[in-house]
Design an enzyme around this catalytic site. Structure first.
Site, PDB file in Angstrom:
ATOM      1  N   CYS A  70       8.365 100.872  71.208  1.00  0.00           N
ATOM      2  CA  CYS A  70       8.695 102.292  71.198  1.00  0.00           C
ATOM      3  C   CYS A  70      10.203 102.456  71.010  1.00  0.00           C
ATOM      4  CB  CYS A  70       8.264 102.939  72.515  1.00  0.00           C
ATOM      5  SG  CYS A  70       8.769 104.665  72.680  1.00  0.00           S
ATOM      6  N   CYS A  73      11.836 104.035  74.416  1.00  0.00           N
ATOM      7  CA  CYS A  73      12.019 103.347  75.703  1.00  0.00           C
ATOM      8  C   CYS A  73      11.864 101.835  75.616  1.00  0.00           C
ATOM      9  CB  CYS A  73      11.055 103.915  76.737  1.00  0.00           C
ATOM     10  SG  CYS A  73       9.319 103.480  76.435  1.00  0.00           S
ATOM     11  N   CYS A 118       3.542 107.074  73.542  1.00  0.00           N
ATOM     12  CA  CYS A 118       3.975 105.977  74.404  1.00  0.00           C
ATOM     13  C   CYS A 118       3.632 106.333  75.836  1.00  0.00           C
ATOM     14  CB  CYS A 118       5.479 105.765  74.240  1.00  0.00           C
ATOM     15  SG  CYS A 118       6.164 104.569  75.424  1.00  0.00           S
ATOM     16  N   CYS A 121       7.223 106.801  77.989  1.00  0.00           N
ATOM     17  CA  CYS A 121       8.180 107.903  77.789  1.00  0.00           C
ATOM     18  C   CYS A 121       7.560 109.130  77.133  1.00  0.00           C
ATOM     19  CB  CYS A 121       9.398 107.436  76.996  1.00  0.00           C
ATOM     20  SG  CYS A 121       9.096 107.127  75.248  1.00  0.00           S
ATOM     21  N   CYS A 141      -2.740 105.288  63.314  1.00  0.00           N
ATOM     22  CA  CYS A 141      -1.884 105.672  62.189  1.00  0.00           C
ATOM     23  C   CYS A 141      -0.557 106.142  62.786  1.00  0.00           C
ATOM     24  CB  CYS A 141      -2.585 106.773  61.401  1.00  0.00           C
ATOM     25  SG  CYS A 141      -1.824 107.130  59.832  1.00  0.00           S
TER      26      CYS A 141
END
Length: 152
Positions: A70, A73, A118, A121, A141
């Site tokens: 991510c 984070c 995510c 976060c 996707c």
């Protein structure tokens, strides 16, 4: 129509952001903090649930061994061995790493999609569809701007 009725109606069909959504995450930042660390496109995609244009992410055709994290984070989200070429123009995976990706219904376009974010976060990643390959049959996707690739 009164303002309160209008707001209730638009929230019900997903036109208003879910303000309480961000409070459930381990990593939280103010909009100003997010804007300071992200480009305008990254902010639009990750914090306002936008979408990058298809075929613009270099990660779509990136096949090195490693892990996709991510951008917001640094949580590991996807292993490179679950990535495949879906032909859609976005990086696609058939499975996320354990306890990495959360989901919620996305009703913004008069139908319901499964939005992926995510879990640490809350950054918007993309959507999950039921047209992927075995073994899961899923297609995550994912917007490339939401990801950072790390070599194995």
């Amino acid at each position: 129509m009164h303002r309160r009725q209008f707001l209730a109606g638009t929230a019900a069909i997903g036109l208003l952001p879910q303000l309480a959504f961000a409070a459930r995450f381990d990593v939280t930042r103010s909009d100003a903090e997010w804007r300071a660390m992200l480009t305008p496109l990254e902010f639009k995609v990750m914090r306002q649930e936008g979408t990058e244009r298809a075929f613009t992410s270099p990660l779509d055709k990136h096949w090195a061994e490693g892990q996709y994290h991510c951008r917001g984070c640094d949580l590991g989200l996807y292993a490179s061995d679950t990535k495949y070429d879906s032909g859609t123009g976005w990086p696609s995976f058939y499975q996320a790493l354990p306890d990495a990706v959360g989901t919620k219904p996305d009703r913004r376009w008069f139908t319901t999609y499964t939005e992926a974010h995510c879990r640490r976060c809350g950054s918007h990643l993309g959507h999950i569809f039921d047209d992927g390959p075995k073994p899961t049959g899923k297609r995550h996707c994912i917007n490339g701007v939401s990801l950072v690739f790390k070599d194995a």
